[in-house]
Structure formats: structure tokens, C-alpha cells
Design a protein around this motif. Sequence first.
Motif, mmCIF file in Angstrom:
data_model
loop_
_atom_site.group_PDB
_atom_site.id
_atom_site.type_symbol
_atom_site.label_atom_id
_atom_site.label_comp_id
_atom_site.label_asym_id
_atom_site.label_seq_id
_atom_site.Cartn_x
_atom_site.Cartn_y
_atom_site.Cartn_z
ATOM 1 N N GLN A 1 0.822 -1.206 0.000
ATOM 2 C CA GLN A 1 0.000 0.000 0.000
ATOM 3 C C GLN A 1 0.857 1.257 0.000
ATOM 4 O OE1 GLN A 1 -3.173 0.594 -0.500
ATOM 5 N NE2 GLN A 1 -2.703 2.768 -0.299
ATOM 6 N N ALA B 1 0.748 4.088 -2.865
ATOM 7 C CA ALA B 1 0.412 5.480 -2.539
ATOM 8 C C ALA B 1 1.540 6.424 -2.940
ATOM 9 C CB ALA B 1 0.123 5.602 -1.045
ATOM 10 N N GLY B 2 2.777 6.008 -2.712
ATOM 11 C CA GLY B 2 3.901 6.873 -3.059
ATOM 12 C C GLY B 2 4.048 7.077 -4.546
ATOM 13 N N ALA C 1 1.734 7.112 -6.640
ATOM 14 C CA ALA C 1 0.558 7.779 -7.206
ATOM 15 C C ALA C 1 0.692 9.288 -7.219
ATOM 16 C CB ALA C 1 -0.686 7.392 -6.403
ATOM 17 N N MET C 2 1.751 9.812 -6.623
ATOM 18 C CA MET C 2 1.880 11.260 -6.527
ATOM 19 C C MET C 2 1.768 11.980 -7.872
ATOM 20 S SD MET C 2 4.832 11.614 -3.593
ATOM 21 C CE MET C 2 5.042 13.373 -3.904
ATOM 22 N N TRP D 1 -2.072 13.276 -9.716
ATOM 23 C CA TRP D 1 -2.848 14.503 -9.585
ATOM 24 C C TRP D 1 -2.515 15.452 -10.737
ATOM 25 C CZ3 TRP D 1 -0.997 19.343 -9.667
ATOM 26 C CH2 TRP D 1 0.362 19.532 -9.406
ATOM 27 N N ALA E 1 -7.813 8.668 -7.313
ATOM 28 C CA ALA E 1 -6.449 8.485 -6.817
ATOM 29 C C ALA E 1 -5.866 9.786 -6.285
ATOM 30 C CB ALA E 1 -5.563 7.919 -7.929
ATOM 31 N N ASN F 1 -8.061 10.528 -2.885
ATOM 32 C CA ASN F 1 -8.111 9.520 -1.831
ATOM 33 C C ASN F 1 -6.896 8.615 -1.766
ATOM 34 O OD1 ASN F 1 -10.821 10.363 -1.183
ATOM 35 N ND2 ASN F 1 -11.537 9.211 -2.968
ATOM 36 N N GLY F 2 -5.967 8.763 -2.692
ATOM 37 C CA GLY F 2 -4.797 7.903 -2.684
ATOM 38 C C GLY F 2 -5.003 6.676 -3.559
ATOM 39 N N LEU F 3 -3.895 6.120 -3.987
ATOM 40 C CA LEU F 3 -3.942 4.980 -4.897
ATOM 41 C C LEU F 3 -3.840 3.684 -4.114
ATOM 42 C CD1 LEU F 3 -4.047 4.345 -7.938
ATOM 43 C CD2 LEU F 3 -1.553 4.305 -7.934
ATOM 44 N N THR F 4 -4.715 2.737 -4.422
ATOM 45 C CA THR F 4 -4.693 1.413 -3.813
ATOM 46 C C THR F 4 -4.429 0.388 -4.904
ATOM 47 O OG1 THR F 4 -7.070 1.083 -4.107
ATOM 48 C CG2 THR F 4 -6.346 2.148 -2.051
#
Length: 452
Positions: free
Chosen positions: A137, A141-142, A144-145, A148, A390, A393-396
Motif C-alpha cells: 500500500q 500510494a507513493g 501515485a503522486m 494529480w 487516486a 483519496n490515494g492509490l490502492t
Amino acid sequence: MERDAFPVVSPAPVVRRDPAIDLVRFTCLLLVVAAHCMMVSPALLKGGTVTTDNVLMDQGWFTPVAWGLMIVPLFFVLGGVTGLESWRRLRARGGTGFAFAQLRLLRLVRPAMALLAVMWGGLWLALLLGVHPQVIQLMAAGAAMPLWFLAAYLTAQLSVPLMARLHEHAPLLTFAALVAAIITIDSLRGALPVLAFTNLIFVWCAVQQLGFFMADGFFERRSRTWLVGAIVSSNLVLGLVTGVAVYPGNMVVNINPPNLCLLLLGISQAATLQLLHGGITWLAGVGWVQKIIAVAGRRSMTVYLWHLPLLVGMSGLLLLTDVPKPLAGTAEWWWARIPVFFAVVALLVPVVWLFGRLENRPTAASHARGPSRTAVVTAAVVVLIPVADAAFNGLTLALLGGGAACFALSVLLLGRVPTPVLPPAFAVKFPAQRSSHGPTLPEPGFSANLEP
């Protein structure tokens, strides 16, 4: 008589790429990669879990440095220049706003689709091999920066035909309306925090409008004194609104969701770019610089999308080795950023070789018919939903797979549908009909500066 009734649309003139834009974009991309190398610092804990610190954000000196090196607005300024020129050339060939949207979606979505698919498969394999789910996870999440930026940039680029029409009729009024919308949203963000995210549209469209002004020669016609005044004035206003705590002083904090500070930076950067344009053009003409930009500069979206996942993956693998790992923030750690940067660049070389071709400008055969308007709109929605999810809410791991599937569906929706080649006699007799139902994508060889 029939030939006069159905005039053939003449092709747009060939426009050469501006080497200064390519060089500036490539330099900005290197700064982004270097900055991310100074941010990521994972540490392996007992039990197999991992924690990570954003070392750069913890440094007191970073706030004033970020003021000068926050180059994201400059990307949108450059996107405004190239987007407006590309739209005008496409329109001169008889293209529509939906054709422009098809081009932009394909150009941005295809590289991102490959990234999401590879990440999803790689992280699932790591999970099956016993890597802790928390680590999976954290890596997702990292990595996915950058998404945006893809969401914001794609939204701004899709608005180019509409904003270009407004710009051609009332450029200053259009820009003023966007500024008013930005200030209004910023004023209400305390009472309605969710409303602040609508500035993802207003701020970046306003910064993109600066690129429109630059493409039309507005900045070129200004004197050096005017340009210096614009740089000084925008930074003075920026210092005022941050000094009285209306906005945070850290520009990284101001970027998501964006606010008026990013527009002020965009004004300063657009004026600076014009002020230095002559020197940048000369430097871009140097032989070895041209060769580097010719290879790497036209694969900038692949570099941008892949550099952070590669950095996160490399850092995670190093935790499992006996390679010395200095404590974050120490002198040894800072010196280690140099080999880390070059290692990421080395990893990017095969990735760019494998996936960079997905950035090639899509072209259509002379007998191809573009997708319907409904397909283009659906493709845009299908792309923006997982990207926005993403970004907010962040990437999963699940969203990675869903996003890859959505991107693949979008590419299929935007694909070309072959149609029978018209007989020569029919094509001569009804040239306008062939043009109206012809390819929405440009013929091979139709090139221009394009977005990162």
C-alpha cells in the motif's frame, strides 16, 4: 460548380518546434526527478513493515527554495502555448474540438495505461511472494503522486478549444473572470473545504491562459522593463498574501488544491521565460543539447509517469539488501542523493525505450473515421474518474487494476474505425463530405510541440 460548392480545406502550414520550449520542459522535468529523489526515504521496521519520511519537506530552508523552484505552473504555461498552437493547426485542417480531445486523450492516456498495468501486476506479484500488505500500500500510494498532475493537466488541455474561443473574443476579460473565480473559491474554502478542489480547474486554466498570451506574442511585445516589473510585482503580491498568512508560505502545500499563489508564480515564470527566451534558444541550438532533447524531450510524459514508481521500487528493494543506508537527513544521506538520482535515470533508459513509443503522436489513415462525440466524452469520463479518485483519496492496489482497465477502455473508445476507401470519382465530386467524415487524427508528419 460542384467543386465551388464544396471547397477543399487547405492544410495548415507546417510549424517548427520551438527549441526553447523543449529545453525548458526538459530542464523542469529533471528538477522534478531530483526533488523527488530528495523526498523519498523509506526505513524497514521490525515485523516487515516500512515507514517513510519526506525529508525535503522537513527542512526549514526548503520553503524559500520551493518558492523559486516550484515549476509546476511553468508546465501549464508551456502547455498553453503548445496546446493553443496545436488546436489552431488542427482547426485549420477542418478538425473539431472533439478531434482535439481525442488527440490529447490518446497522447496522455496510453503511457499512463501501461504504467498502471505494470504497477498492478508487479505489486500483485510482490504480494503473492510474501511482501507485507502495508508495504504494498505504501508503494502504491507513493507512486501515485504524479497522478494529480495528470488529472489537472488533462482537464486543462481538454478545455483548450473552449478557452481558445473565449480568448480570441475577449482575452483580458476571460483571464479576469478566471482570476475572479479563483479568489472567490479561495475565500470560501474555509467554510466549504471541498469547494477548494474546483480550483483544480480555474487555477490551471488561468495559468494555461498565460500560455495563450505568450503564443499570441503578448509577452514578446512587452519591453524588458515591463517584464521585470511583472516578475517583481507578482512576487511582491505573493509575499504579501503569504506574509499575512492568507496563504501558506510553502508552495508545495499550496499546490493541492491549488490557489492564487500558483497563478502569481505562473505570471512570474511566464515573464521570466520571455525575458530569457533569447539565451534559452541559443542554448537549445547547441549540438549536444539538441541530441539530448531529441531523444528524452519527446518522451517526457513517460519519464514523468515512471520516475517515481521506479524510485519507490528501487528504494524498497534496497531495504532488503546489505547496502549501507545512512539515516535520513544526515550529511551522508544528502550525498547519497547523487547516486540515487543517476540510478533512477539509468532505470528510466530501458523504460523509455520500451514504453516511450506510446507517446508517439497518433495518426489516422486517410480512410479512417474518428469516434463519435459520445465515445470521446465517455472516454474522458472513464479516464478522469479513477485519476480523480487516486488524486483525492490515494492509490490502492484495487484502484490500480481498475484504473488500468478504465484507461484501456478509453483507448478502445478512442480507436479508429476503418471505413471503405471512397472511389476517386466520388472523392473528387464530394470533397467536403470526405473532409467532414474523414480522419479526426492528423496525417503522418503533422508535428508540433506537445505537452509533457
